[in-house]
Design a protein around this motif. Structure first.
Motif, PDB file in Angstrom:
ATOM      1  N   MET A   1       0.833  -1.195   0.000  1.00 40.49           N
ATOM      2  CA  MET A   1       0.000   0.000   0.000  1.00 40.49           C
ATOM      3  C   MET A   1       0.873   1.253   0.000  1.00 40.49           C
ATOM      4  O   MET A   1       1.785   1.390   0.825  1.00 40.49           O
ATOM      5  N   GLY A   2       0.576   2.161  -0.924  1.00 39.81           N
ATOM      6  CA  GLY A   2       1.206   3.479  -0.908  1.00 39.81           C
ATOM      7  C   GLY A   2       0.200   4.488  -0.384  1.00 39.81           C
ATOM      8  O   GLY A   2      -0.452   5.198  -1.164  1.00 39.81           O
ATOM      9  N   THR A   3       0.063   4.542   0.923  1.00 39.37           N
ATOM     10  CA  THR A   3      -1.021   5.339   1.515  1.00 39.37           C
ATOM     11  C   THR A   3      -0.799   6.838   1.384  1.00 39.37           C
ATOM     12  O   THR A   3      -1.781   7.601   1.304  1.00 39.37           O
ATOM     13  N   ASN A   4       0.440   7.296   1.359  1.00 31.18           N
ATOM     14  CA  ASN A   4       0.665   8.735   1.185  1.00 31.18           C
ATOM     15  C   ASN A   4       0.187   9.204  -0.180  1.00 31.18           C
ATOM     16  O   ASN A   4      -0.502  10.228  -0.297  1.00 31.18           O
ATOM     17  N   ASP A   5       0.542   8.460  -1.212  1.00 35.26           N
ATOM     18  CA  ASP A   5       0.117   8.840  -2.554  1.00 35.26           C
ATOM     19  C   ASP A   5      -1.386   8.686  -2.716  1.00 35.26           C
ATOM     20  O   ASP A   5      -2.029   9.500  -3.387  1.00 35.26           O
ATOM     21  N   LEU A   6      -1.945   7.650  -2.100  1.00 34.09           N
ATOM     22  CA  LEU A   6      -3.387   7.465  -2.200  1.00 34.09           C
ATOM     23  C   LEU A   6      -4.127   8.635  -1.552  1.00 34.09           C
ATOM     24  O   LEU A   6      -5.089   9.167  -2.114  1.00 34.09           O
ATOM     25  N   ALA A   7      -3.679   9.058  -0.377  1.00 32.79           N
ATOM     26  CA  ALA A   7      -4.299  10.205   0.290  1.00 32.79           C
ATOM     27  C   ALA A   7      -4.189  11.459  -0.572  1.00 32.79           C
ATOM     28  O   ALA A   7      -5.143  12.250  -0.689  1.00 32.79           O
ATOM     29  N   LYS A   8      -3.021  11.646  -1.191  1.00 31.74           N
ATOM     30  CA  LYS A   8      -2.822  12.803  -2.070  1.00 31.74           C
ATOM     31  C   LYS A   8      -3.803  12.768  -3.242  1.00 31.74           C
ATOM     32  O   LYS A   8      -4.439  13.783  -3.578  1.00 31.74           O
ATOM     33  N   GLU A   9      -3.918  11.605  -3.882  1.00 32.02           N
ATOM     34  CA  GLU A   9      -4.816  11.480  -5.030  1.00 32.02           C
ATOM     35  C   GLU A   9      -6.282  11.704  -4.645  1.00 32.02           C
ATOM     36  O   GLU A   9      -7.080  12.209  -5.441  1.00 32.02           O
ATOM     37  N   LEU A  10      -6.635  11.319  -3.428  1.00 35.56           N
ATOM     38  CA  LEU A  10      -8.010  11.473  -2.965  1.00 35.56           C
ATOM     39  C   LEU A  10      -8.315  12.879  -2.440  1.00 35.56           C
ATOM     40  O   LEU A  10      -9.469  13.193  -2.154  1.00 35.56           O
ATOM     41  N   HIS A  11      -7.252  13.711  -2.277  1.00 32.03           N
ATOM     42  CA  HIS A  11      -7.377  15.001  -1.605  1.00 32.03           C
ATOM     43  C   HIS A  11      -7.833  14.790  -0.161  1.00 32.03           C
ATOM     44  O   HIS A  11      -8.593  15.602   0.400  1.00 32.03           O
ATOM     45  N   ALA A  12      -7.382  13.701   0.444  1.00 31.86           N
ATOM     46  CA  ALA A  12      -7.827  13.330   1.786  1.00 31.86           C
ATOM     47  C   ALA A  12      -6.837  13.806   2.840  1.00 31.86           C
ATOM     48  O   ALA A  12      -5.657  14.024   2.556  1.00 31.86           O
ATOM     49  N   GLU A  13      -7.311  13.919   4.049  1.00 36.54           N
ATOM     50  CA  GLU A  13      -6.460  14.283   5.174  1.00 36.54           C
ATOM     51  C   GLU A  13      -5.960  13.020   5.876  1.00 36.54           C
ATOM     52  O   GLU A  13      -6.619  11.977   5.862  1.00 36.54           O
TER      53      GLU A  13
END
Length: 290
Positions: free
Chosen positions: A152-164
Motif C-alpha cells: 500500500m502506498g497510503t501517502n500517494d493514495l491520500a494525495k490522489e483522494l485530496h484526503a487528510e
C-alpha cells in the motif's frame, strides 16, 4: 512463481539507496525485510550512483535472514529501465515497483526483468497507491505468478483522494479494503503503508494494530524506532499461540473419537478455526526461527 513458505513480513523498512551508512546499518536491524530505495529518497542527480550502490548491496549476501528488495523508479521515469536492468543483474529477493495502476504494468515489468536475466527467485512487489490501482487491484494481483506482494502506498493514495491524514484513516479504508480483498482473492501477501510521524509512537502503534486487525501481513516503515512495536504487534501473542494449540488438540481429539461438535473456551470450533490456528502456529514458529 509462488511464495510457498510462510515468511514473516511483519516489518518492512525503507532504506535510502544513496546513503551508504544506512545500507550498512540495515545489516544489524531487526527488520523482516528491507526496501533499498532508488525512488523518493534519492535526488535525480544521485540516481546513477545509488543504483550501483543498491545493486551491490542486494547482491552481497550480507543481510542475513532479512528479505532484501530494491524499489525502482516508477514506470515512465527516465531511470526505470536502467533500474530494472540493474536489479535483474543483482538478483534481490524482490523488485518493488511504484505506481502500478494496471495488470499491463506488471506484465511489462516481468518481461523486462526476464529479458535482463533476473533469476526465478526475484519476485515483483507491486505498489498500489492510486484510485485506478484500487479499482484494478484484483487484476494487478493476478497478473503474474512472479508478483507475490502488494504494497500500500497510503501517502500517494491520500494525495490522489485530496484526503487528510487522520487517526483511524477513515478516508483510506475503502482503498485499504479493496486491496486486501484483492490480495486474499489471489493468494498474495499485502503490506500496510507507512506512518509519517516517527516521533509519535503512540499513534504508530494504534495504526499498526488497526492494520493487523484489518488483515495486513505487515507494515512498511520509515524509521528503525518503529521496528519493535511493529514486530510485536504483527507477531502472534503467547496467548494466541496457546489458544491455537488448544484448538488443534481439541479438534484432533474429537475427530479421533468420532465427535462432530468441538468447543474450546466455550466456543464452537469448525475447520476454519483450525486452519487459522495452524497458520498462527506456523507464523509463530517462523518468527521464533529468526
Amino acid at each position: 512463481m509462488t511464495d510457498g513458505s510462510l515468511r514473516p513480513r511483519r516489518s518492512v523498512l525503507y532504506m535510502p539507496g544513496a546513503n551508504e551508512r544506512a545500507l550498512e546499518k540495515a545489516k544489524t536491524l531487526p527488520t523482516d525485510a528491507l526496501i533499498l530505495d532508488l525512488e523518493d529518497s534519492v535526488a535525480p542527480d544521485a540516481k546513477a550512483d545509488a543504483r550501483k550502490r543498491v545493486a551491490a548491496a542486494a547482491a552481497s549476501g550480507e543481510y542475513g535472514y532479512r528479505e532484501v528488495t530494491i524499489r525502482v523508479n516508477a514506470p515512465g521515469t527516465p531511470w526505470h529501465a536502467d533500474d530494472l536492468r540493474a536489479a535483474a543483474e543483482a538478483g534481490p529477493d524482490a523488485v518493488v515497483v511504484p505506481k502500478v495502476d494496471s495488470p499491463e504494468t506488471v506484465r511489462q515489468v516481468e518481461a523486462a526483468l526476464e529479458a535482463a536475466g533476473a533469476p526465478d527467485r526475484t519476485a515483483i512487489w507491486a505498489m498500489v497507491e492510486t484510485p485506478a490501482a484500487m479499482f484494478d487491484a484484483r487484476a494487478i494481483a493476478a497478473a503474474s505468478e512472479r508478483l507475490t506482494v502488494l504494497v500500500m502506498g497510503t501517502n500517494d493514495l491520500a494525495k490522489e483522494l485530496h484526503a487528510e491524514h487522520v487517526p483511524g484513516r477513515a478516508p483510506l479504508l475503502t482503498g485499504l479494503s479493496l486491496a486486501l480483498l484483492a490480495a486474499r482473492a489471489c493468494g498474495k501477501v499485502i503490506l500496510d503503508g507507512v506512518y509519517n510521524d516517527v516521533q509519535d509512537l503512540t499513534g504508530f502503534e494504534a495504526e499498526t494494530l488497526q492494520g493487523r486487525q484489518l488483515g495486513f501481513d505487515g507494515k512498511t516503515l520509515i524509521h528503525p524506532k518503529q521496528l519493535e512495536p511493529c514486530n510485536r504487534i504483527f507477531a502472534p501473542a503467547e496467548a494466541e499461540v496457546e489458544r491455537s494449540r488448544r484448538i488443534i488438540d481439541a479438534f484432533e481429539e474429537a475427530t479421533s473419537q468420532g465427535r462432530g461438535v468441538v468447543t474450546v473456551d466455550g466456543r464452537m470450533i469448525e475447520n476454519l478455526h483450525v486452519d487459522e490456528a495452524r497458520r498462527v502456529l506456523a507464523l509463530a514458529a517462523a518468527v521464533a526461527g529468526r
